[in-house]
Design a protein around this motif. Structure first.
Motif, PDB file in Angstrom:
ATOM      1  N   PRO A   1       0.832  -1.208   0.000  1.00 21.95           N
ATOM      2  CA  PRO A   1       0.000   0.000   0.000  1.00 21.95           C
ATOM      3  C   PRO A   1       0.868   1.260   0.000  1.00 21.95           C
ATOM      4  N   ASP A   2       0.324   2.327  -0.569  1.00 24.39           N
ATOM      5  CA  ASP A   2       1.002   3.630  -0.614  1.00 24.39           C
ATOM      6  C   ASP A   2       2.341   3.575  -1.350  1.00 24.39           C
ATOM      7  N   THR A   3       2.478   2.646  -2.301  1.00 28.02           N
ATOM      8  CA  THR A   3       3.654   2.631  -3.178  1.00 28.02           C
ATOM      9  C   THR A   3       3.142   2.591  -4.614  1.00 28.02           C
ATOM     10  N   LEU A   4       4.026   2.781  -5.563  1.00 33.31           N
ATOM     11  CA  LEU A   4       3.638   2.696  -6.975  1.00 33.31           C
ATOM     12  C   LEU A   4       3.165   1.287  -7.340  1.00 33.31           C
ATOM     13  N   TYR A   5       3.549   0.297  -6.535  1.00 33.98           N
ATOM     14  CA  TYR A   5       3.216  -1.104  -6.841  1.00 33.98           C
ATOM     15  C   TYR A   5       1.886  -1.532  -6.227  1.00 33.98           C
ATOM     16  N   GLU A   6       1.236  -0.614  -5.485  1.00 31.50           N
ATOM     17  CA  GLU A   6      -0.032  -0.939  -4.814  1.00 31.50           C
ATOM     18  C   GLU A   6      -1.040  -1.514  -5.807  1.00 31.50           C
ATOM     19  N   GLY A   7      -1.697  -2.595  -5.393  1.00 31.27           N
ATOM     20  CA  GLY A   7      -2.714  -3.210  -6.250  1.00 31.27           C
ATOM     21  C   GLY A   7      -2.158  -4.279  -7.163  1.00 31.27           C
TER      22      GLY A   7
ATOM     23  N   ALA B   1       3.049   1.372 -13.430  1.00 33.07           N
ATOM     24  CA  ALA B   1       1.586   1.271 -13.518  1.00 33.07           C
ATOM     25  C   ALA B   1       1.188   0.223 -14.568  1.00 33.07           C
ATOM     26  N   ARG B   2       1.926   0.174 -15.671  1.00 35.75           N
ATOM     27  CA  ARG B   2       1.644  -0.819 -16.707  1.00 35.75           C
ATOM     28  C   ARG B   2       1.888  -2.233 -16.173  1.00 35.75           C
ATOM     29  N   CYS B   3       2.971  -2.422 -15.422  1.00 33.25           N
ATOM     30  CA  CYS B   3       3.270  -3.727 -14.815  1.00 33.25           C
ATOM     31  C   CYS B   3       2.190  -4.117 -13.811  1.00 33.25           C
ATOM     32  N   VAL B   4       1.723  -3.148 -13.021  1.00 33.59           N
ATOM     33  CA  VAL B   4       0.676  -3.420 -12.024  1.00 33.59           C
ATOM     34  C   VAL B   4      -0.595  -3.887 -12.738  1.00 33.59           C
ATOM     35  N   ARG B   5      -1.005  -3.151 -13.795  1.00 33.48           N
ATOM     36  CA  ARG B   5      -2.212  -3.543 -14.546  1.00 33.48           C
ATOM     37  C   ARG B   5      -2.063  -4.941 -15.135  1.00 33.48           C
ATOM     38  N   LYS B   6      -0.904  -5.170 -15.754  1.00 35.94           N
ATOM     39  CA  LYS B   6      -0.649  -6.471 -16.373  1.00 35.94           C
ATOM     40  C   LYS B   6      -0.662  -7.584 -15.313  1.00 35.94           C
ATOM     41  N   SER B   7      -0.100  -7.281 -14.140  1.00 34.73           N
ATOM     42  CA  SER B   7      -0.046  -8.299 -13.072  1.00 34.73           C
ATOM     43  C   SER B   7      -1.454  -8.661 -12.607  1.00 34.73           C
TER      44      SER B   7
END
Length: 170
Positions: A46-52, A158-164
């Motif tokens: 949470p509260d990082t660019l990798y959140e979600g 953000a692209r990696c997070v969406r893809k993940s």
């Protein structure tokens, strides 16, 4: 045939994590017949660019674990200064024990047999939240993190997070 110490230890750690899950990740065996190969799912802190994000990684343990560290490799694409482009995680706690021939790390920052899957994963989650730009495995990501954190770096993460999220449960 008796199980080697390393297998007994890994079996115990897995049972403990299943009984008392640790926030931020889950762990299991890739193949039920191989205690030396684990799959972990890391939830972006949470509260990082990798959140979600839901990032899948593999831990491969040497037969002489815990005297030597496991190798960790992200299977899910991730853009991070301390993860090289093929997914290998570069973090002090996973470096072979003893003196650093480059003099960068203190021996106590490197692998110690007291470490467990839990301490490794907590370190990796902390690394996601707070990259070490001084010792990058991915020089391009480190450069962007230093020079354009809220621009190109943030977009790639953000692209990696969406893809993940799309591939997490495949």
């Amino acid at each position: 045939m008796t199980e080697p110490q390393s297998a007994l230890l890994l079996r115990r750690q897995l049972a403990e994590l299943n009984k008392n899950p640790v926030e931020g990740f889950s762990a299991g065996l890739i193949d039920d017949n191989d205690l030396y190969r684990w799959e972990v799912l890391i939830i972006g802190p949470p509260d990082t660019l990798y959140e979600g994000g839901v990032f899948k990684a593999h831990l491969t343990f040497p037969r002489d674990y815990p005297l030597r560290p496991p190798k960790m490799k992200f299977i899910t694409e991730i853009w991070h200064p301390n993860v090289d482009k093929n997914g290998d995680v570069c973090i002090s706690i996973l470096h072979e024990p003893g003196e650093d021939k480059y003099g960068y790390e203190k021996p106590e920052e490197r692998w110690l047999p007291i470490h467990t899957v839990e301490t490794i994963m907590i370190s990796v989650i902390s690394m996601l939240a707070d990259p070490n730009g001084d010792s990058p495995a991915n020089v391009d990501a480190a450069k962007e993190w230093r020079e354009d954190r809220n621009g190109e770096f943030k977009r790639k993460v953000a692209r990696c997070v969406r893809k993940s999220q799309e591939t997490a449960f495949e």
